[in-house]
Scaffold this motif. Sequence first.
Motif, PDB file in Angstrom:
ATOM      1  N   TRP A  10       0.870  -1.183   0.000  1.00  0.00           N
ATOM      2  CA  TRP A  10       0.000   0.000   0.000  1.00  0.00           C
ATOM      3  C   TRP A  10       0.902   1.226   0.000  1.00  0.00           C
ATOM      4  N   HIS A  41      -1.144  -1.345  -4.099  1.00  0.00           N
ATOM      5  CA  HIS A  41      -2.519  -0.993  -3.750  1.00  0.00           C
ATOM      6  C   HIS A  41      -2.607   0.502  -3.445  1.00  0.00           C
ATOM      7  N   ASP A 170      -9.209  -0.871  -2.479  1.00  0.00           N
ATOM      8  CA  ASP A 170      -7.886  -0.914  -1.837  1.00  0.00           C
ATOM      9  C   ASP A 170      -7.896  -0.117  -0.541  1.00  0.00           C
TER      10      ASP A 170
END
Lengths: 217, 38
Positions: A10, A41, A170
Amino acid sequence: MSNVVKVDVWSDIACPWCFVGKRRFEQAVARFDGEVEVEYHSFELSPDTPVDYAGTEAEFLAKHKGMPTAQAEQMLAQMTELAAGEGLAYDFGSLQHANTVLAHQALHHAKAHGLQAELKERLLAAYFEQGRNLNHAEELADLAAEVGLDRDAVLKDLADGTYLTAVRADQEQAIEYGIGGVPFYVFDGRLAVSGAQSPDVFVSALERVVTEAGASA
Amino acid sequence: MSGPFELVGDADAPVCVDGVCAIPGADAEASEDAPAAD
């Protein structure tokens, strides 16, 4: 046993530690005796960022984060120095602060076409080193074309919001996982590393995932 | 961290949160609560 380790990351393209972390992670992958599959993400670090903010990065920090401009400038200078240690040429003087929701959609488009890693690298360099304006679809499409994506297809998907649902998914997963800051790495869905840590930490996580997978096989 | 995984490494490693990015060593000269860059 397969040595392919899936790593979910992320991050945001407007996140200076994410680019630094990317370089440190890449060093770890180079040292790791196995294959690594990375999937990026979406994480909007500052979704309240206005499109086409006219001021400097230091002014943005000072105004929106409540700190003196001189302090913001000091922070950016320190960040620039830290990034240089990883071989990155941050140029906050030319940086054009961006709302990154369109960039995240472009990255999902790239993922669907097998070029997410390439576009991630291109967008980070464009943002932090080259002063490119990533607020707008046209600029994002230009950069996407540079890594081999179809410019018109990118523009259409951005205009249609084709991947906005994927971006939000996400972000919802990040909330569900309790991810509050980026970069954030999840190894094989079992181990997590928060922040731009040293290559040693990443190598250790990669090796441990493989070892534990072998032990349970 | 409430995800289904074990957090490893340095718990104080630098991250960016809410548009603000902590910089190790910047605290001393910064204001008391905002050692950061975006």
